[in-house]
Design an enzyme around this catalytic site. Structure first.
Site, PDB file in Angstrom:
ATOM      1  N   ARG A  15       0.483  -1.101   0.175  1.00  0.00           N
ATOM      2  CA  ARG A  15       0.028   0.101  -0.045  1.00  0.00           C
ATOM      3  C   ARG A  15       0.859   1.196  -0.079  1.00  0.00           C
ATOM      4  NH1 ARG A  15      -4.400   0.047   4.347  1.00  0.00           N
ATOM      5  NH2 ARG A  15      -3.052  -1.360   5.411  1.00  0.00           N
ATOM      6  N   GLN A  72      13.040 -14.392   5.641  1.00  0.00           N
ATOM      7  CA  GLN A  72      11.749 -15.153   5.616  1.00  0.00           C
ATOM      8  C   GLN A  72      11.274 -15.143   4.135  1.00  0.00           C
ATOM      9  OE1 GLN A  72       8.158 -13.218   7.207  1.00  0.00           O
ATOM     10  NE2 GLN A  72       7.340 -15.064   7.687  1.00  0.00           N
ATOM     11  N   ASP A 102       8.118  -1.398  11.156  1.00  0.00           N
ATOM     12  CA  ASP A 102       7.142  -0.256  10.357  1.00  0.00           C
ATOM     13  C   ASP A 102       6.261   0.420  11.704  1.00  0.00           C
ATOM     14  OD1 ASP A 102       5.180  -2.155  11.116  1.00  0.00           O
ATOM     15  OD2 ASP A 102       4.341  -2.597   9.125  1.00  0.00           O
ATOM     16  N   ASN A 376      36.748  43.295   3.133  1.00  0.00           N
ATOM     17  CA  ASN A 376      35.732  43.635   2.802  1.00  0.00           C
ATOM     18  C   ASN A 376      35.382  43.073   1.320  1.00  0.00           C
ATOM     19  OD1 ASN A 376      33.417  45.516   3.129  1.00  0.00           O
ATOM     20  ND2 ASN A 376      33.868  45.893   1.003  1.00  0.00           N
ATOM     21  N   ASN A 385      37.192  30.462 -10.116  1.00  0.00           N
ATOM     22  CA  ASN A 385      38.089  29.524  -9.570  1.00  0.00           C
ATOM     23  C   ASN A 385      38.167  28.240 -10.105  1.00  0.00           C
ATOM     24  OD1 ASN A 385      35.249  28.903  -9.064  1.00  0.00           O
ATOM     25  ND2 ASN A 385      35.790  27.370  -7.498  1.00  0.00           N
TER      26      ASN A 385
HETATM   27  C1  UD1 Z   1      -0.805  -7.606  13.645  1.00  0.00           C
HETATM   28  C2  UD1 Z   1      -1.663  -8.587  14.709  1.00  0.00           C
HETATM   29  C3  UD1 Z   1      -2.533  -7.801  15.443  1.00  0.00           C
HETATM   30  C4  UD1 Z   1      -2.281  -6.596  15.740  1.00  0.00           C
HETATM   31  C5  UD1 Z   1      -1.258  -5.654  14.902  1.00  0.00           C
HETATM   32  C6  UD1 Z   1      -0.810  -4.567  15.339  1.00  0.00           C
HETATM   33  C7  UD1 Z   1      -1.293 -10.757  14.063  1.00  0.00           C
HETATM   34  C8  UD1 Z   1      -1.849 -12.069  13.419  1.00  0.00           C
HETATM   35  N1  UD1 Z   1      -1.860  -9.879  14.269  1.00  0.00           N
HETATM   36  O1  UD1 Z   1      -1.976  -7.632  12.695  1.00  0.00           O
HETATM   37  O2  UD1 Z   1      -3.266  -8.386  16.605  1.00  0.00           O
HETATM   38  O3  UD1 Z   1      -3.521  -5.663  16.319  1.00  0.00           O
HETATM   39  O4  UD1 Z   1      -0.368  -6.582  14.282  1.00  0.00           O
HETATM   40  O5  UD1 Z   1      -0.352  -3.909  14.232  1.00  0.00           O
HETATM   41  O6  UD1 Z   1       0.180 -10.845  14.458  1.00  0.00           O
HETATM   42  N2  UD1 Z   1       5.239  -9.542   8.846  1.00  0.00           N
HETATM   43  C9  UD1 Z   1       6.575 -10.293   8.660  1.00  0.00           C
HETATM   44  N3  UD1 Z   1       6.106 -11.579   7.962  1.00  0.00           N
HETATM   45  C10 UD1 Z   1       4.966 -12.136   7.667  1.00  0.00           C
HETATM   46  C11 UD1 Z   1       3.861 -11.414   8.102  1.00  0.00           C
HETATM   47  C12 UD1 Z   1       4.079 -10.224   8.739  1.00  0.00           C
HETATM   48  O7  UD1 Z   1       7.699  -9.780   8.694  1.00  0.00           O
HETATM   49  O8  UD1 Z   1       4.894 -13.285   7.308  1.00  0.00           O
HETATM   50  C13 UD1 Z   1       5.465  -8.464   9.353  1.00  0.00           C
HETATM   51  C14 UD1 Z   1       4.849  -7.271   8.421  1.00  0.00           C
HETATM   52  O9  UD1 Z   1       5.856  -6.803   7.584  1.00  0.00           O
HETATM   53  C15 UD1 Z   1       4.581  -6.369   9.360  1.00  0.00           C
HETATM   54  C16 UD1 Z   1       4.144  -6.921  10.602  1.00  0.00           C
HETATM   55  O10 UD1 Z   1       4.876  -8.137  10.674  1.00  0.00           O
HETATM   56  O11 UD1 Z   1       5.319  -5.214   9.489  1.00  0.00           O
HETATM   57  C17 UD1 Z   1       2.763  -7.067  10.851  1.00  0.00           C
HETATM   58  O12 UD1 Z   1       2.007  -7.963  10.027  1.00  0.00           O
HETATM   59  P1  UD1 Z   1       0.547  -7.728   9.373  1.00  0.00           P
HETATM   60  O13 UD1 Z   1       0.332  -8.880   8.621  1.00  0.00           O
HETATM   61  O14 UD1 Z   1       0.454  -6.429   9.019  1.00  0.00           O
HETATM   62  O15 UD1 Z   1      -0.213  -7.877  10.752  1.00  0.00           O
HETATM   63  P2  UD1 Z   1      -1.538  -7.181  11.274  1.00  0.00           P
HETATM   64  O16 UD1 Z   1      -2.560  -7.742  10.565  1.00  0.00           O
HETATM   65  O17 UD1 Z   1      -1.056  -5.727  11.355  1.00  0.00           O
HETATM   66 CA    CA Z   2      -0.019  -4.006   9.945  1.00  0.00          CA
END
Ligand code: UD1
Ligand code: CA
Length: 456
Positions: A15, A72, A102, A376, A385
């Site tokens: 996004r 990962q 983030d 001055n 230069n």
């Molecule tokens: C997650 C939580 C949610 C919480 C929220 C707060 C879970 C299932 N849910 O949701 O309860 O309220 O954070 O922001 O954990 N990421 C990885 N590898 C992956 C998946 C995610 O590195 O395989 C990283 C993403 O880059 C991101 C972060 O983990 O920075 C959060 O992942 P995201 O899938 O966005 O979780 P949320 O839906 O935000």
């Molecule tokens: Ca998120």
């Protein structure tokens, strides 16, 4: 108790609509991921483990040796992401803190609270929660009648009653390391997204009769996660406000904090006043009693005490005490205004020193020049230069008076107390104390030696 940190940074950040990985987008002059790393560094000497995926190489190039990288390759959920850190961390610490690259507004203070609570917690998890009227996609914290945390329910799976809960999961946890590493591979696969949710560990611990503690974030803004550039701007505004407030409380007047942009790496002395639309960036230090701005940009500069900078752009330069510049001045790399020097409007100085008390009032260019004390530099003076191939040096000795519109064709030296007439083009060295004029510049009296070796 030894603390390790895991920072999740593998997500694509779709996004953001960007070729740049999300966590490399700058906020207040620094990539998001470095904000997260710096916060972790303040908590523990162990380098954080950074889980990378999308744009892994680019992220590694920026972070360098400040983190241990674990890739990962497929993003199969937050639980799966933390599992990737297990080989690097198992038996290496007593506690594991999980944060996100983030989520740049998390403060060291809040995370320390979380870690300290887990140190005393007999159970395996302490989580960070927040109370927000706008739950925007957060998991809900479900508690029982006695107030104990029971589970986290993701928004997509919550019942209407659970959706109404306003205590939210920040997604940040401190775990007992041994418990985490023996349970993180037992998270069941969640449907319909086929992901392993780290949040499921809470329900798993409770099911085994273990207690989960929660620390409530004092400021819910700390849990702001960046998913779009709108969030990025929102977070930057919060961080900017924190930085500005810190300086105001330390004795700096900021007329309009919302229109003042100070990076965290900058330092400012007491009783300095910052006018609006001023940008202070990089390794910049500003002394006491200065007035900076409005409409000024300063990057990697050292500014002394009692200086005045009005509507100017300064980069990699030094202003000693009691100097001033502007409006519309430009100091470039290697410029130095020595104590008491004055530089007025429409001037540019690069790799040059304007000596103590020297004056350069109106539209001039100094490049690769050394100007002596109290000299001055008249309006429109230019150091020529560059001969198209090489840069050459100009020296103007102390007390010299360079007349308006003088061209100093380098390499050239104007001696102590010498003068050049208006419109001179100085192509040869000028001895101390004499007056030269004309094109090319020569000494005043016919029959006397001309400046330098020119013969007519
Ligand atoms: C997650 C939580 C949610 C919480 C929220 C707060 C879970 C299932 N849910 O949701 O309860 O309220 O954070 O922001 O954990 N990421 C990885 N590898 C992956 C998946 C995610 O590195 O395989 C990283 C993403 O880059 C991101 C972060 O983990 O920075 C959060 O992942 P995201 O899938 O966005 O979780 P949320 O839906 O935000
Ligand atoms: Ca998120």
């Amino acid at each position: 108790m030894k603390l390790a940190t895991v920072i999740l940074a593998a997500g694509q950040g779709t996004r953001m609509i960007s070729d740049l990985p999300k966590v490399l987008h700058p906020m207040l002059g620094r990539p998001l991921v470095l904000h997260a790393i710096e916060t972790a560094e303040a908590l523990t000497d162990e380098p954080p483990v950074l889980i990378v995926g999308h744009g892994a190489q680019a992220v590694q190039d920026v972070v360098g040796d400040r983190a241990v990288f674990v890739e990962q390759t497929e993003q199969r959920g937050t639980g799966h992401a933390v599992l990737q850190a297990r080989p690097a961390l198992v038996s290496r610490s007593d506690l594991v803190l999980v944060t996100y690259a983030d989520m740049p507004l998390l403060t060291t203070g809040t995370l320390r609270q979380l870690v300290d609570r887990q140190r005393e917690n007999a159970g395996p998890i302490t989580m960070l929660t927040l109370v927000e009227e706008d739950p925007r996609g957060f998991g809900r914290v479900v508690r029982d009648e006695s107030g104990g945390v029971v589970e986290i329910v993701e928004e997509a799976m919550a019942t209407p009653a659970q959706l109404a809960i306003r205590e939210l999961n920040a997604g940040v946890y401190c775990f007992d390391a041994a418990w985490l590493w023996t349970h993180v591979d037992q998270i069941p696969l969640s449907q319909p997204k086929e992901e392993y949710y780290l949040t499921d560990l809470i329900g798993m611990a409770v099911a085994k009769g273990r207690r989960v503690e929660a620390v409530l974030a004092a400021d819910p803004a700390e849990a702001l996660g960046i998913n779009t550039r709108v969030h990025l701007a929102e977070a930057e505004r919060v961080l900017r406000h924190r930085v500005n407030e810190g300086w105001m409380l330390a004795g700096v007047t900021i007329l309009d904090p919302a229109a003042t942009y100070i990076e965290a790496s900058v330092s400012i002395g007491q009783d300095t006043t910052i006018w609006p639309n001023t940008h202070l960036r990089g390794e910049t230090t500003i002394g006491q009693g200065c007035t900076i701005g409005p409409n000024t940009s300063v990057e990697n500069c050292r500014i002394g005490d009692r200086c005045r900078v009005l509507a100017s752009v300064l980069e990699d330069a030094v202003m000693e005490d009691d100097t001033n510049i502007g409006p519309f001045g430009h100091l470039r790399k290697g410029a130095r205004l020595c104590q008491g020097a004055h530089m007025g409007n429409f001037g540019e100085i690069k790799n040059s020193t304007l000596g103590p008390g020297a004056k350069m009032g109106h539209f001039s260019y100094l490049g690769d020049a050394e100007i002596g004390a109290e000299a001055n530099i008249g309006a429109g003076t230019i150091t020529c230069n560059y001969d198209g191939v090489h840069k050459h040096k100009t020296v103007v000795e102390a007390g010299a008076f360079i007349g308006s519109d003088t061209m100093l064709v380098a390499p050239v030296r104007v001696g102590e107390g010498a003068k050049t007439g208006a419109g001179s083009v100085v192509t040869h060295d000028v001895p101390a104390g004499v007056v030269v004029y004309g094109v090319p510049a020569r000494m005043r009296d016919a029959g006397e030696k001309e400046s330098g070796n020119d013969k007519e």
